[in-house]
Design an enzyme around this catalytic site. Structure first.
Site, PDB file in Angstrom:
ATOM      1  N   CYS A 262     -12.447   4.983   6.067  1.00 25.34           N
ATOM      2  CA  CYS A 262     -12.631   6.093   5.120  1.00 25.34           C
ATOM      3  C   CYS A 262     -13.500   7.207   5.702  1.00 25.34           C
ATOM      4  O   CYS A 262     -13.126   8.390   5.650  1.00 25.34           O
ATOM      5  CB  CYS A 262     -13.201   5.570   3.805  1.00 25.34           C
ATOM      6  SG  CYS A 262     -14.917   5.004   3.857  1.00 25.34           S
ATOM      7  N   HIS A 310     -17.838   4.540   0.000  1.00 24.18           N
ATOM      8  CA  HIS A 310     -16.468   5.041   0.207  1.00 24.18           C
ATOM      9  C   HIS A 310     -16.463   6.559   0.071  1.00 24.18           C
ATOM     10  O   HIS A 310     -17.221   7.124  -0.713  1.00 24.18           O
ATOM     11  CB  HIS A 310     -15.505   4.425  -0.807  1.00 24.18           C
ATOM     12  CG  HIS A 310     -14.067   4.700  -0.497  1.00 24.18           C
ATOM     13  ND1 HIS A 310     -13.393   4.050   0.524  1.00 24.18           N
ATOM     14  CD2 HIS A 310     -13.176   5.575  -1.031  1.00 24.18           C
ATOM     15  CE1 HIS A 310     -12.149   4.498   0.571  1.00 24.18           C
ATOM     16  NE2 HIS A 310     -11.993   5.431  -0.356  1.00 24.18           N
ATOM     17  N   HIS A 322      -7.560   9.788   1.021  1.00 22.11           N
ATOM     18  CA  HIS A 322      -8.554   8.847   1.548  1.00 22.11           C
ATOM     19  C   HIS A 322      -7.843   7.694   2.250  1.00 22.11           C
ATOM     20  O   HIS A 322      -6.627   7.505   2.122  1.00 22.11           O
ATOM     21  CB  HIS A 322      -9.460   8.331   0.425  1.00 22.11           C
ATOM     22  CG  HIS A 322      -8.793   7.367  -0.515  1.00 22.11           C
ATOM     23  ND1 HIS A 322      -9.404   6.232  -0.992  1.00 22.11           N
ATOM     24  CD2 HIS A 322      -7.543   7.361  -1.078  1.00 22.11           C
ATOM     25  CE1 HIS A 322      -8.595   5.584  -1.805  1.00 22.11           C
ATOM     26  NE2 HIS A 322      -7.462   6.233  -1.877  1.00 22.11           N
TER      27      HIS A 322
END
Length: 347
Positions: A262, A310, A322
């Site tokens: 990520c 994240h 993402h």
């Protein structure tokens, strides 16, 4: 009248006795392991909850691994610089020693007779006096060269001490890397095993399928609109890069060009625009100006979970791009899909 009252009292008493008996029996049933009226059955764990939990734990460990790797790389680079500087200092020391040896040898050859006797025996006193002055200057040079040698030795010892510190730091960082790597691989292995026990329908629902992400019709128009809403050309370039990487696999620790985790995806997206970002989500959230959710513009970094574990790249209309986890490729997803933790505008 009295008999009627007695009969009513008996009835009430019987009812009370029966109620008490019912309570006792219910308690006995509960004690025996049967479901009583006051014991609700445990709520079943939703399919995929364990997988999501394991992926989050793996992602936390991944970001810690990325941070340790960044620090290890910095320590390795500093150590390499110290080693190069030590080599240059050693060369300067060797040269100073050579000069010192030359001066010492010249003085030794010239220092066999007492200066006064050499002056009396000299056929050319004026020439000797000139030579004596030269010898005196050579002595001063001897002391100067000796001072240089001592300074070079101190310099080398200082560099070697700094290098020993960096070696210790690098060793510590490598141990951290191995520890976080073990955690990541253990969590991902457990997640794969949990997925393997699910039905195909459950796996598709959790992972969204295993194929490459496909843009819906009209996606190009929406992409153009998102780029036009970006606050500047660099943010627009980062969004364009992320769109080009849709469908790329998630690989923990990867920063492209063909696979990403990520934080690696947003790092690569802004790298394509000439902007250098830190490696981890923990540092990326402080890499620009914080913005509220209502202020989001394409190119902003959006962060999730209380631990800031994240990150995605906002593309407008409540959507982001993402890299979710190893079971899902780089894709478009709604920002409200995960617990929102904050946002940063990089440029």
């Amino acid at each position: 009248m009295a008999a009627h009252r007695r009969s009513r009292q008996h009835t009430v008493g019987g009812t009370t006795a029966r109620a008490a008996a019912t309570v006792v029996l219910a308690g006995a049933a509960a004690a025996a392991g049967f479901d009583g009226a006051g014991h609700a059955a445990p709520r079943p764990t939703p399919p995929g909850a364990d997988v999501s939990r394991l992926y989050r734990q793996a992602e936390v460990a991944t970001e810690k691994y990325n941070g340790a790797k960044e620090k290890a790389d910095s320590a390795r680079q500093r150590l390499r610089g110290l080693q190069d500087e030590t080599a240059r200092a050693q060369a300067r020391l060797n040269k100073a020693r050579e000069v010192l040896g030359t001066v010492a040898a010249a003085q030794y050859r010239a220092g066999g007779l007492d200066p006064a006797l050499r002056l009396m025996l000299s056929d050319d006193p004026d020439a000797y006096l000139d030579g004596a002055a030269l010898a005196e200057r050579a002595g001063s040079r001897h002391h100067a060269e000796l001072g240089r040698v001592r300074a070079r030795l101190r310099e080398i010892e200082k560099l070697r001490g700094a290098a020993r510190v960096e070696v210790k730091t690098l060793t510590t960082r490598r141990a951290e890397l191995e520890r976080h790597k073990r955690t990541v691989t253990e969590k991902l292995s457990a997640a794969r095993q949990a997925l393997s026990r699910m039905s195909p329908e459950e796996r598709v629902r959790i992972t969204g399928g295993s194929g490459r992400a496909v843009r819906s019709a009209g996606g190009t128009v929406r992409d153009a609109a998102a780029l036009s809403q970006a606050p500047n050309a660099r943010a627009a370039q980062a969004v364009a890069y992320a769109h080009q990487k849709l469908g790329s696999p998630y690989v923990w620790g990867a920063t492209g060009p063909d696979a990403f985790d990520c934080s690696g995806l947003v790092l690569a997206a802004y790298r394509s625009a000439g902007v250098s970002l830190p490696r981890t989500t923990y540092a990326q959230i402080d890499a620009g100006r914080r913005v509220s959710r209502s202020e989001l513009l394409p190119g902003d970094l959006v962060f999730f979970y209380s631990g800031i574990s994240h990150v995605g790249l906002y593309i407008g209309n409540g959507q982001m791009i993402h890299a979710p986890n190893p079971s899902a490729p780089v894709r478009v997803a709604p920002v409200d899909q995960m617990p929102f933790a904050g946002a940063t505008r990089v440029v």
